[in-house]
Design an enzyme around this catalytic site. Structure first.
Site, mmCIF file in Angstrom:
data_model
loop_
_atom_site.group_PDB
_atom_site.id
_atom_site.type_symbol
_atom_site.label_atom_id
_atom_site.label_comp_id
_atom_site.label_asym_id
_atom_site.label_seq_id
_atom_site.Cartn_x
_atom_site.Cartn_y
_atom_site.Cartn_z
ATOM 1 N N GLY A 1 -11.432 -0.159 4.794
ATOM 2 C CA GLY A 1 -11.125 0.300 3.438
ATOM 3 C C GLY A 1 -10.307 1.584 3.394
ATOM 4 C CG ASP B 1 -1.052 -10.670 -0.656
ATOM 5 O OD1 ASP B 1 -0.393 -11.571 -0.106
ATOM 6 O OD2 ASP B 1 -1.457 -9.673 -0.046
HETATM 7 P P1 AMP Z 1 -1.567 -5.667 2.812
HETATM 8 O O1 AMP Z 1 -1.117 -6.107 4.153
HETATM 9 O O2 AMP Z 1 -1.672 -4.172 2.676
HETATM 10 O O3 AMP Z 1 -0.835 -6.287 1.699
HETATM 11 O O4 AMP Z 1 -3.096 -6.163 2.700
HETATM 12 C C1 AMP Z 1 -3.477 -7.508 2.725
HETATM 13 C C2 AMP Z 1 -4.953 -7.609 2.427
HETATM 14 O O5 AMP Z 1 -5.733 -6.967 3.448
HETATM 15 C C3 AMP Z 1 -5.379 -6.956 1.116
HETATM 16 O O6 AMP Z 1 -6.404 -7.728 0.567
HETATM 17 C C4 AMP Z 1 -5.874 -5.608 1.564
HETATM 18 O O7 AMP Z 1 -6.770 -5.050 0.651
HETATM 19 C C5 AMP Z 1 -6.552 -5.946 2.883
HETATM 20 N N1 AMP Z 1 -6.609 -4.785 3.781
HETATM 21 C C6 AMP Z 1 -5.583 -4.248 4.458
HETATM 22 N N2 AMP Z 1 -6.004 -3.194 5.194
HETATM 23 C C7 AMP Z 1 -7.324 -3.042 4.971
HETATM 24 C C8 AMP Z 1 -8.318 -2.134 5.438
HETATM 25 N N3 AMP Z 1 -8.037 -1.140 6.276
HETATM 26 N N4 AMP Z 1 -9.576 -2.300 4.970
HETATM 27 C C9 AMP Z 1 -9.866 -3.294 4.118
HETATM 28 N N5 AMP Z 1 -8.986 -4.170 3.646
HETATM 29 C C10 AMP Z 1 -7.719 -4.065 4.070
HETATM 30 MG MG MG Z 2 -0.865 -5.892 -0.290
#
Ligand code: AMP
Ligand code: MG
Length: 491
Positions: free
Chosen positions: A123, A249
């Site tokens: 998170g 997303d």
């Molecule tokens: P992103 O690659 O940033 O678009 O994230 C893709 C998904 O992974 C989203 O649902 C994010 O909230 C989740 N996510 C990415 N990094 C983390 C993290 N460090 N902790 C929890 N969820 C994550």
């Molecule tokens: Mg994202």
């Protein structure tokens, strides 16, 4: 003093749309940067979100009065594969604020701790990606590209575990909306048509209120999102920007660039340039971005089908027709943008070939994208001033042949040469957030706690189109040993 800047319109949609959750406090927050100009634009300066509240607010340790923080639920197609449950796994939507101009903006914090959507993640965000998003999103805004803005960044005083321990950070960002194509997909996947229709109504209400009068507002919404993405991706292409993770997303319903991860501005030009370390097959390569835009919009159209027409076959027919318009609209935006980069005010059929020929020559000589257009915008009607740009090219004769054609084309322009140069300087940036400069800022911050490199780069990027004395180092492409070949999400 406005103590309650928050409107909680997304919260008011109800629990099906999010998890109600507060940011998890951090040990020792310190403010890195606060965007006073943006704060003023949003009318926040007298509120509990101002710099006086400082680090505690932007670290999530103090939730401003009136806010109802939440983690948004969404799905998404990641590299073409559907993930039914993503959502804000490390982010919090604090709520909406209404600017003095009457527009609603989402305030969103990234790096705020685990939520119901975190899966195995912590998170949190490392400081590096926070600084990266701050620099790139603000530079994009200054270059005139629709984007989320950065309102503040803090260090948390806590380490996060990645390949190694890194200092933690939190970025507070502002968008017209953080609703994504994936938010619509979430309800489609659950077969929840009622919530999906309410989501569409919500987006129309806050992002596209003028569409309420349309004969079919949902079809008008599809059109508006298609048009927004066509314009946006054309702007990315014009600047050599590669988003890097165009999953559904990460595609905004409001036509803004969102979720800066392994994004990068291209140095040496190649049509199929990829930087992201996880994009093994080049799905999100530079020249594939318009195709992916259309692919993502097709997923969006699928979510709206039943709202467009009760007869599914008819809805598919209509949606297909609208999606086709993306291609022509994108082409128009791209051509207009590239004409401007070449200093062409008028439009001739042969311009497309002229532009493509330049790009092909650039690829052949592996020249720096931004530097080429910067130098081009300093050329005169005759070749007297061509030495600097010629020095970029391995094959100078191919550039000379091309520039002869370009000058012949300029001769057909009604505008005078000063106007032509002014136009080119307005669209060809001098400074972009170059990968190696961002990397240097991150290394100094993460390895030595030195934020001065970040601040200096941020300062230069405030005026990307203006030549600034003594800032030549920020213009230069990387030396061979400085080239950043791969970028990382840092998640
Ligand atoms: P992103 O690659 O940033 O678009 O994230 C893709 C998904 O992974 C989203 O649902 C994010 O909230 C989740 N996510 C990415 N990094 C983390 C993290 N460090 N902790 C929890 N969820 C994550
Ligand atoms: Mg994202």
């Amino acid at each position: 003093m406005k103590a309650h800047p928050f409107k909680n319109s997304y919260y008011d949609l109800g629990r099906d749309y999010y998890q109600s959750i507060k940011p998890i406090p951090v040990q020792n927050p310190e403010l890195i940067i606060f965007n006073q100009v943006l704060s003023d634009e949003l009318g926040l300066s007298e509120s509990a979100l101002s710099s006086t509240a400082g680090a505690a607010v932007f670290a999530g340790n103090h939730v401003p009065e009136g806010a109802e923080p939440l983690a948004m639920a969404y799905s998404g197609h990641q590299f073409g594969h559907f993930s039914p449950l993503l959502g804000d796994g490390r982010a919090i939507l604090l709520g909406q604020v209404v600017s003095p101009g009457g527009r609603s903006f989402d305030i969103h914090m990234k790096g705020t701790g685990q939520t119901a959507f975190s899966r195995n993640g912590d998170g949190r965000a490392a400081l590096g990606p926070v600084l990266r998003e701050y620099l790139v999103s603000e530079a994009m805004a200054r270059m005139g590209v629709p984007t989320t803005r950065a309102l503040a960044a803090v260090t948390t005083g806590e380490d996060v575990a990645r390949e190694r321990l890194l200092p933690g950070g939190i970025i507070t960002r502002v968008a017209a909306s953080f609703v994504r194509i994936g938010t619509f997909e979430y309800f489609l996947a659950r077969g929840d048509r009622t919530s999906l229709a309410r989501l569409a109504d919500y987006v129309i209400e806050y992002q596209y209120p003028h569409l309420k009068q349309a004969e079919n507002p949902y079809l008008a919404l599809l059109d508006a999102v298609i048009e927004g993405q066509a314009a946006l991706i054309a702007q990315w292409m014009q600047l050599g920007f590669i988003h890097g993770v165009m999953n559904t997303d990460n595609m905004s319903i409001a036509g803004e660039t969102i979720d800066y991860g392994p994004c990068a501005f291209m140095d040496h030009y190649a049509h199929d340039r990829v930087y992201s370390s996880i994009d093994h097959h080049g799905r999100y390569a530079y020249n594939n971005q318009p195709n992916i835009g259309l692919w993502n919009l097709s997923r969006f159209a699928e979510c709206l089908l039943h709202l467009i027409d009760e007869d599914e076959a008819a809805a598919v027919e209509i949606a297909r027709d609208r999606l086709e318009k993306f291609i022509s609209s994108y082409q128009e935006h791209w051509l207009a943008a590239m004409r401007a980069k070449l200093g062409l005010n008028s439009a001739l059929d042969e311009d497309k070939a002229l532009i493509e020929e330049l790009l092909a020559i650039m690829a052949g000589s592996n020249v720096d994208f931004t530097m080429t257009f910067y130098l081009l915008s300093r050329l005169d009607r005759d070749a007297s001033n061509d030495a600097a740009i010629l020095a970029l090219f391995d094959h100078t004769e191919s550039f000379t042949q091309w520039s002869d054609k370009w000058r012949n084309r300029l001769a057909q322009e009604p505008s005078d040469d000063d106007e032509r140069k002014a136009m080119m300087r307005g669209v060809n940036p001098v400074y972009i957030p170059r990968n190696h400069l961002i990397e240097a800022a991150i290394r100094a911050a993460e390895d030595h706690g030195d934020l001065s490199v970040f601040h200096a780069l941020h300062e230069v990027l405030q005026q990307p189109y203006d030549f600034q004395p003594n800032k030549e180092a920020y213009m230069q492409p990387p030396q061979p040993d400085e080239i950043v070949h791969k970028t990382f999400c840092g998640t």
